[in-house]
Write an enzyme that holds these catalytic residues in place. Structure first.
Site, PDB file in Angstrom:
ATOM      1  N   GLY B 282      68.360  37.242  55.032  1.00 53.69           N
ATOM      2  CA  GLY B 282      67.831  36.297  54.155  1.00 53.69           C
ATOM      3  C   GLY B 282      66.390  35.884  53.798  1.00 53.69           C
ATOM      4  O   GLY B 282      65.579  36.540  54.286  1.00 53.69           O
ATOM      5  N   SER B 283      66.124  34.510  53.726  1.00 48.55           N
ATOM      6  CA  SER B 283      64.759  33.863  53.572  1.00 48.55           C
ATOM      7  C   SER B 283      63.879  34.103  54.536  1.00 48.55           C
ATOM      8  O   SER B 283      62.801  33.714  54.443  1.00 48.55           O
ATOM      9  CB  SER B 283      65.056  32.460  53.073  1.00 48.55           C
ATOM     10  OG  SER B 283      65.866  32.388  52.145  1.00 48.55           O
ATOM     11  N   THR B 284      64.207  34.496  55.778  1.00 51.11           N
ATOM     12  CA  THR B 284      63.372  34.412  56.825  1.00 51.11           C
ATOM     13  C   THR B 284      62.545  35.830  56.695  1.00 51.11           C
ATOM     14  O   THR B 284      61.389  35.713  57.273  1.00 51.11           O
ATOM     15  CB  THR B 284      64.002  34.830  58.030  1.00 51.11           C
ATOM     16  OG1 THR B 284      65.079  35.748  58.329  1.00 51.11           O
ATOM     17  CG2 THR B 284      64.638  33.433  58.763  1.00 51.11           C
TER      18      THR B 284
END
Lengths: 373, 566
Positions: B282-284
């Protein structure tokens, strides 16, 4: 403890005439014995379900009476020593006879008589008293024409030997024989007889090999370690190397946990492990010191009885120490014998105190003619 | 009178004669005494020499007991595993197993009664029955501790024997279970370090130094475990990694197990989520999207993208979770975690360059970490533009947490990729590394990550004085081939201190459930960022990192970033 030179009391005279160096050496041995009794006996006591310090307490409790006997006896005059020894010998012989009737059998041998409070091993007391008695007989043969000293000595020896072999107590018989023989030898036995009797001794050892199975098995195991269980002796030898130069410290050893006779026959191994080589050499040195110093002093002794008696007592003392240490060190087949003053054993301690008391009394400095004692 | 004198005269010669004989026998006795004395001297000397012989000179001889060489062999057992400070993580204990030869046991009932007294839990009747059997070998109890062995020895029961054995022991139990691993009954490593260094451990005898710091490991395990329980997550993973060396200081996979009894643990507990598990992060992943944009120069911190409208690709719609519906600068895209912005940045970079960059930071092949349990990433084949777009915000490429941690470290440590390692790097040993981006771009990444903790989704990871930076991630899990809203992977990649980064701290939670205190939220910022914050708060003082005044002008200047559009 000091006494004025001019002090003529019994104690004062005793202090200035007794051999204080030998006294000190004996005191050291008793000290060793006390330390090792504390170290070696708890394991044995625990193993047979007693309070750990049961044996240690008993042994230490016997030290004051033993010292008392030794000191009191050492104050006797040579004449009284002879009387006490002869009386003691008679009593010990009577008790030895009694063991066959009322004796207690322990580990296959009837060696003990139960007296109120403790059991006594009469054969231990035979050794010092017979040494003095035999010395007197041998000396008397040469001092009094027509006195059949040698003959009586031979007869008594035969009687003692017979009783000891019936026990059976081969070790004791061997020591008594050796002492009696050395006294006879010192008393001037002809060399032909010396050789003959020496040969006879050898033959009887071989005879013992065939007559007594336990002797045979021990000698077999000594000659060929693979023939049987050499666990005890191996454990004892390992104990010495475990101890090294300085030992593991009193009480820190492990050999006593596995050796059944760690407190008596194998106490030297416990000493090796816990106190180390230096202390063991000191122990050997103390025994050698007592024997050799005694011998050296005898070279000036004008009285044959005293010479023979003291020599007999010292031979008994030294031989017992040598046999015990040699069998622990695997120099000779294992032979159950106490290390004088060091091993656990009440009768042994008291009898040795008596014997050393005789020895100290007889070897005191005397002034004037020493003949008519 | 005369007769008296005559008597005396007659008596004299006889008396003298006897005296003479006595004198002579004294002489003989003295001579013979010297002979006896010499014999005694010789005997005492022999005893003394023999004493020296058995005490000091015995070593050179053949050992008297067969067990002596066995004792020597035991010391050569499997080597220890220790942490970076030498704390024991795995060791071998010599144990003794008790068996009997019933034919030699004299009183089975008595022996069993005695044994039951010193070995608690032994069934006396059963043991008595075994001892009474007519076999010649029966086991009584395996792996006795020394104290019990001593007690049994003390009983002195004939016919009982000990078999010496070696047993692997993990003093810290589950604390580093997934890293250290465990051995089988024959002491062969079958998991973790025990497996990957099996031969070395068996042969070298030297302890194996891991990069783990067991104190930090304890902190991480405690904080992760507490959070997994609190949010009723399926599990979790957390890593602390030295950005300068690639050494893993702590690595915890939850749930865990006791390596002293691995057979009792379910497969899920033995699964190492940090290395074997691969997840869509995801956003990492926007860390890498931003880093490559800054490095390739396709965007600067002052540029921006229009994020007003969702992006439609086929049947998927890419929209923003924290939708701002306006033009966003690159820092804003990062702190609001704008998917639309990230996709547009990635499209400017291009598929090939995105792929190259991700390959350089090690995200497209299995982690080189020295554990047997390493999962290869799930890389899209073929890599189309649509993959470029989804990968920009962390979907469509599954990697393991250890890959994520190592790759993140490269973006902030000045731009050098250091392979992650579980072994302690020795003093003076050259640290392998490969430049993957410019130092300038890396420096800008520090500011972006710091900004996100100061003002963005990572606020709850902040620890006063330690200049924490980081990026949150919340990925929907694919369950039965479909993305599922309620099943998330919530994560946070943190680092500190951001002016001169030392450590990456990563926390990942698998399907956390929101609670009342989080108002039902279970996103990375609500569940994972606090774990990282608490770990840093506890570990930083231990690692000797001094807190700084975050408001000091020079530090503010270092972290300065222009958020809004000029």
């Amino acid at each position: 403890m000091t006494f004025a030179r001019a002090d003529t009391s019994i104690l004062g005279r005793w202090w200035w005439t007794v051999d204080r160096w030998t006294l000190a050496a004996l005191a050291c041995l008793i000290g060793f014995g006390a330390v090792l009794a504390m170290a070696a006996t708890p394991a044995v006591a625990t193993r047979i379900g007693l309070d750990p310090f049961f044996f240690a307490r008993r042994q230490l409790g016997l030290v004051p009476p033993a010292l008392l006997i030794m000191l009191a006896v050492s104050m006797l005059s040579p004449r009284n020593v002879r009387r006490v020894a002869l009386a003691g010998f008679a009593i010990a012989m009577a008790l030895l006879l009694a063991t066959f009737a009322i004796g207690v059998e322990i580990k296959g041998a009837r060696r003990w008589v139960n007296l109120p409070g403790f059991s006594l091993q009469p054969s231990e007391f035979i050794k010092p008293t017979f040494a003095v008695a035999a010395a007197w007989l041998f000396a008397q043969q040469r001092r009094q024409e027509g006195f059949p000293g040698n003959a009586i000595a031979i007869a008594l020896y035969a009687a003692v030997l017979a009783l000891l072999l019936l026990q059976p107590d081969i070790g004791m018989a061997a020591v008594v024989s050796a002492v009696w023989f050395s006294q006879f030898f010192l008393a001037g036995l002809r060399m032909a007889w010396v050789l003959l009797l020496g040969g006879l001794g050898g033959v009887s050892l071989i005879g013992a090999y065939f007559v007594f199975p336990h002797v045979a098995s021990r000698i077999n195991r000594f000659l060929d370690p693979a023939s049987g269980d050499t666990y005890q002796i191996n454990t004892a030898l390992d104990a010495f190397s475990n101890g090294g130069l300085l030992g593991r410290g009193p009480g820190e050893g492990s050999v006593k946990l596995v050796l059944p006779d760690a407190h008596s026959d194998f106490v030297f191994a416990v000493a090796g492990e816990e106190l180390g080589l230096i202390a063991c050499l000191l122990l050997v040195g103390l025994f050698a010191f007592v024997v050799l110093r005694g011998f050296a002093r005898l070279l000036q002794e004008p009285n044959l009885f005293i010479l023979l008696a003291v020599a007999g007592l010292l031979v008994q003392f030294g031989l017992q120490a040598l046999i015990n240490m040699s069998s622990t060190l695997h120099l000779i087949p294992t032979k159950g014998m106490t290390l004088p003053f060091v091993s656990y054993g009440g009768s042994s301690l008291l009898a040795l105190s008596l014997g050393m008391g005789f020895m100290l009394a007889l070897s005191r400095k005397r002034y004037g003619a020493g003949e008519d004692l | 009178m005369a007769t008296r004198i005559g008597d005396v005269l007659r008596a004299l010669p006889s008396r003298l004669r006897i005296d003479g004989a006595a004198k002579q026998s004294i002489e003989v006795a003295r001579h013979r005494l010297v002979v006896a004395g010499v014999l005694f001297v010789i005997a005492f000397l022999i005893v003394g020499l023999r004493l020296v012989d058995v005490t000091l000179l015995k070593e050179a001889r053949e050992p008297r007991f067969a067990h002596a060489p066995r004792a020597g062999h035991l010391e050569m057992g499997r080597a220890d595993i220790v942490d970076r400070n030498g704390v024991l993580l795995a060791t071998s204990l010599a144990t003794a197993s008790l068996y009997a030869n019933p034919k030699l046991v004299l009183g089975p009932a008595e022996a069993a009664r005695k044994l039951a007294r010193v070995l608690p839990g032994l069934d006396e009747r059963e043991i008595a029955a075994r001892l009474a059997s007519d076999r010649s070998f029966v086991w009584l109890r395996r792996n006795l501790p020394p104290r019990q062995q001593y007690e049994v020895n003390r009983l002195g029961i004939p016919g009982l024997y000990f078999q010496r054995e070696e047993r692997r022991v993990y003093p810290h139990g589950p604390l580093a279970a997934h890293i250290v691993g465990f051995t089988d009954i024959d002491n062969r490593g079958i998991a973790g370090i025990e497996q990957s260094f099996d031969e070395k451990l068996r042969e070298s005898g030297e302890p194996l130094d891991l990069s783990i710091d067991i104190r930090i490991q304890h902190i991480v395990r405690e904080e992760l475990g507490r959070t997994v329980e609190e949010f009723k997550a399926l599990g979790g993973a957390a890593i602390m990694l030295d950005v300068a060396t690639g050494e893993v200081l702590a690595m915890v996979s939850w749930p865990d197990f006791d390596p002293n009894a691995p057979a009792l643990a379910p497969a899920d507990a033995r699964f190492n989520r940090n290395t074997l598990g691969i997840y869509e992060m995801g956003s990492t992943f926007k860390i890498f999207t931003a880093a490559m944009a800054l490095d390739y120069g396709t965007a600067t911190l002052r540029d921006g993208y229009d994020a007003t409208k969702s992006i439609q690709i086929g049947r998927f719609t890419i929209s923003d979770f924290h939708a701002q519906r306006r033009y966003l600068t690159v820092p804003e895209i990062f702190i609001y975690s704008s998917n639309i912005g990230a996709v547009k940045m990635a499209l400017d970079i291009g598929t090939q360059r995105q792929r190259d960059f991700l390959a350089r930071v090690g995200l497209l092949k299995a982690s080189p970490i020295e554990l047997p349990e390493v999962g290869p990433p799930l890389v899209p084949q073929p890599w189309r533009e649509v993959n470029t777009m989804t990968i920009a915000f962390g979907h469509g490429l599954s990697v393991s947490p250890i890959q994520l941690a190592a790759a993140s470290a490269a973006t902030i440590n000045g731009g050098v990729m250091r392979p992650a390692t579980i072994l302690k790097r020795q003093m003076g040993e050259p640290i392998p590394g490969e430049r993957v981006m410019s130092a300038v771009a890396s420096e800008q990444m520090r500011r972006l990550m710091r900004l996100n903790v100061e003002r963005g989704s990572g606020k709850s990871a902040a620890v006063p004085g330690y200049l924490v930076g980081g990026k949150t991630g919340t990925a929907e899990k694919i369950v039965d081939g479909r993305y599922k809203k309620a099943a998330r992977i919530s994560s946070f990649v943190g680092a500190f201190p951001m002016n001169k980064p030392r450590y990456i701290v990563l926390a990942i939670l698998d399907e956390p459930q929101g609670t009342k205190t989080t108002f039902g939220f279970a996103t990375g910022s609500w569940v994972a960022a606090p774990v990282v914050g608490r770990v840093i708060a506890r570990a930083a003082p231990m690692l000797g990192i001094e807190p700084v005044d975050e408001e000091a002008p020079d530090l503010r200047d270092q972290m300065l970033i222009n958020v809004a559009k000029r």
